[in-house]
Design a protein around this motif. Structure first.
Motif, PDB file in Angstrom:
ATOM      1  N   MET A 275      22.752   9.604 -37.124  1.00  0.00           N
ATOM      2  CA  MET A 275      23.696   8.519 -37.035  1.00  0.00           C
ATOM      3  C   MET A 275      25.130   9.053 -37.048  1.00  0.00           C
ATOM      4  O   MET A 275      25.972   8.540 -36.330  1.00  0.00           O
ATOM      5  CB  MET A 275      23.482   7.539 -38.183  1.00  0.00           C
ATOM      6  N   ALA A 276      25.365  10.086 -37.852  1.00  0.00           N
ATOM      7  CA  ALA A 276      26.720  10.643 -37.944  1.00  0.00           C
ATOM      8  C   ALA A 276      27.200  11.180 -36.595  1.00  0.00           C
ATOM      9  O   ALA A 276      28.363  11.003 -36.233  1.00  0.00           O
ATOM     10  CB  ALA A 276      26.768  11.739 -39.005  1.00  0.00           C
ATOM     11  N   ARG A 277      26.307  11.817 -35.841  1.00  0.00           N
ATOM     12  CA  ARG A 277      26.696  12.352 -34.522  1.00  0.00           C
ATOM     13  C   ARG A 277      27.064  11.217 -33.572  1.00  0.00           C
ATOM     14  O   ARG A 277      28.015  11.327 -32.803  1.00  0.00           O
ATOM     15  CB  ARG A 277      25.576  13.204 -33.945  1.00  0.00           C
ATOM     16  N   ALA A 278      26.315  10.135 -33.604  1.00  0.00           N
ATOM     17  CA  ALA A 278      26.619   8.990 -32.742  1.00  0.00           C
ATOM     18  C   ALA A 278      27.958   8.372 -33.130  1.00  0.00           C
ATOM     19  O   ALA A 278      28.770   8.024 -32.260  1.00  0.00           O
ATOM     20  CB  ALA A 278      25.510   7.950 -32.831  1.00  0.00           C
ATOM     21  N   LEU A 279      28.205   8.256 -34.427  1.00  0.00           N
ATOM     22  CA  LEU A 279      29.467   7.673 -34.880  1.00  0.00           C
ATOM     23  C   LEU A 279      30.663   8.553 -34.532  1.00  0.00           C
ATOM     24  O   LEU A 279      31.755   8.044 -34.301  1.00  0.00           O
ATOM     25  CB  LEU A 279      29.416   7.394 -36.380  1.00  0.00           C
ATOM     26  N   ASP A 280      30.451   9.862 -34.468  1.00  0.00           N
ATOM     27  CA  ASP A 280      31.533  10.753 -34.036  1.00  0.00           C
ATOM     28  C   ASP A 280      31.966  10.437 -32.605  1.00  0.00           C
ATOM     29  O   ASP A 280      33.128  10.619 -32.250  1.00  0.00           O
ATOM     30  CB  ASP A 280      31.097  12.220 -34.112  1.00  0.00           C
ATOM     31  N   VAL A 281      31.054   9.953 -31.789  1.00  0.00           N
ATOM     32  CA  VAL A 281      31.355   9.667 -30.390  1.00  0.00           C
ATOM     33  C   VAL A 281      31.874   8.243 -30.206  1.00  0.00           C
ATOM     34  O   VAL A 281      32.887   8.030 -29.542  1.00  0.00           O
ATOM     35  CB  VAL A 281      30.105   9.884 -29.502  1.00  0.00           C
ATOM     36  N   VAL A 282      31.209   7.261 -30.790  1.00  0.00           N
ATOM     37  CA  VAL A 282      31.542   5.857 -30.499  1.00  0.00           C
ATOM     38  C   VAL A 282      31.836   5.024 -31.741  1.00  0.00           C
ATOM     39  O   VAL A 282      31.925   3.801 -31.643  1.00  0.00           O
ATOM     40  CB  VAL A 282      30.405   5.168 -29.703  1.00  0.00           C
ATOM     41  N   GLY A 283      32.032   5.633 -32.871  1.00  0.00           N
ATOM     42  CA  GLY A 283      32.157   4.879 -34.109  1.00  0.00           C
ATOM     43  C   GLY A 283      33.549   4.386 -34.449  1.00  0.00           C
ATOM     44  O   GLY A 283      33.809   4.018 -35.587  1.00  0.00           O
ATOM     45  N   GLU A 284      34.409   4.329 -33.497  1.00  0.00           N
ATOM     46  CA  GLU A 284      35.773   3.872 -33.734  1.00  0.00           C
ATOM     47  C   GLU A 284      35.959   2.543 -33.007  1.00  0.00           C
ATOM     48  O   GLU A 284      35.424   2.350 -31.914  1.00  0.00           O
ATOM     49  CB  GLU A 284      36.736   4.956 -33.208  1.00  0.00           C
ATOM     50  N   LYS A 285      36.718   1.641 -33.609  1.00  0.00           N
ATOM     51  CA  LYS A 285      36.897   0.284 -33.079  1.00  0.00           C
ATOM     52  C   LYS A 285      37.266   0.286 -31.601  1.00  0.00           C
ATOM     53  O   LYS A 285      36.627  -0.386 -30.787  1.00  0.00           O
ATOM     54  CB  LYS A 285      37.977  -0.437 -33.889  1.00  0.00           C
ATOM     55  N   TRP A 286      38.300   1.019 -31.231  1.00  0.00           N
ATOM     56  CA  TRP A 286      38.768   0.967 -29.845  1.00  0.00           C
ATOM     57  C   TRP A 286      37.739   1.546 -28.883  1.00  0.00           C
ATOM     58  O   TRP A 286      37.590   1.055 -27.766  1.00  0.00           O
ATOM     59  CB  TRP A 286      40.113   1.667 -29.690  1.00  0.00           C
ATOM     60  N   SER A 287      37.031   2.568 -29.297  1.00  0.00           N
ATOM     61  CA  SER A 287      35.999   3.147 -28.424  1.00  0.00           C
ATOM     62  C   SER A 287      34.919   2.115 -28.117  1.00  0.00           C
ATOM     63  O   SER A 287      34.488   1.974 -26.968  1.00  0.00           O
ATOM     64  CB  SER A 287      35.376   4.380 -29.074  1.00  0.00           C
ATOM     65  N   LEU A 288      34.488   1.400 -29.131  1.00  0.00           N
ATOM     66  CA  LEU A 288      33.468   0.372 -28.924  1.00  0.00           C
ATOM     67  C   LEU A 288      33.980  -0.746 -28.022  1.00  0.00           C
ATOM     68  O   LEU A 288      33.251  -1.245 -27.169  1.00  0.00           O
ATOM     69  CB  LEU A 288      32.997  -0.190 -30.260  1.00  0.00           C
ATOM     70  N   LEU A 289      35.238  -1.127 -28.177  1.00  0.00           N
ATOM     71  CA  LEU A 289      35.789  -2.194 -27.345  1.00  0.00           C
ATOM     72  C   LEU A 289      35.988  -1.730 -25.899  1.00  0.00           C
ATOM     73  O   LEU A 289      35.810  -2.516 -24.961  1.00  0.00           O
ATOM     74  CB  LEU A 289      37.094  -2.720 -27.947  1.00  0.00           C
TER      75      LEU A 289
END
Length: 94
Positions: free
Chosen positions: A1-15
């Motif tokens: 999960m940590a690796r995935a959050l490093d890529v897309v775990g930020e608000k703007w990235s998800l938006l």
């Protein structure tokens, strides 16, 4: 999960990903207009990060000056169930 959050775990990235899923390939200005409150340098940094991780790619749409649009890669499109789950959770719990 940590690796995935490093890529897309930020608000703007998800938006950004949300908008690319919903609206298809988008130019920088279109993303900037749809993401109210994002600073241009933040948008640029998030796009570069998503591109470096192979989630987003660019496609040239104008040669002089060079201008690009952003689109999801296969790796990016594979995030669809994740984004749908986040959307559903947000609708149910907010």
């Amino acid at each position: 999960m940590a690796r995935a959050l490093d890529v897309v775990g930020e608000k703007w990235s998800l938006l950004i990903l949300r908008d690319l899923f919903r609206k298809g390939p988008l130019r920088f200005q279109a993303l900037e207009q749809s993401l109210l409150g994002i600073a241009p340098n933040t948008l640029s940094a998030r796009l570069k990060s998503l591109e470096a991780h192979g989630v987003v790619e660019t496609r040239l749409y104008e040669n002089h000056p060079p201008r690009y649009e952003y689109l999801l890669t296969d790796k990016g499109r594979a995030l669809s169930p994740v984004l749908k789950a986040l959307y559903t959770w947000g609708e149910s719990h907010s």
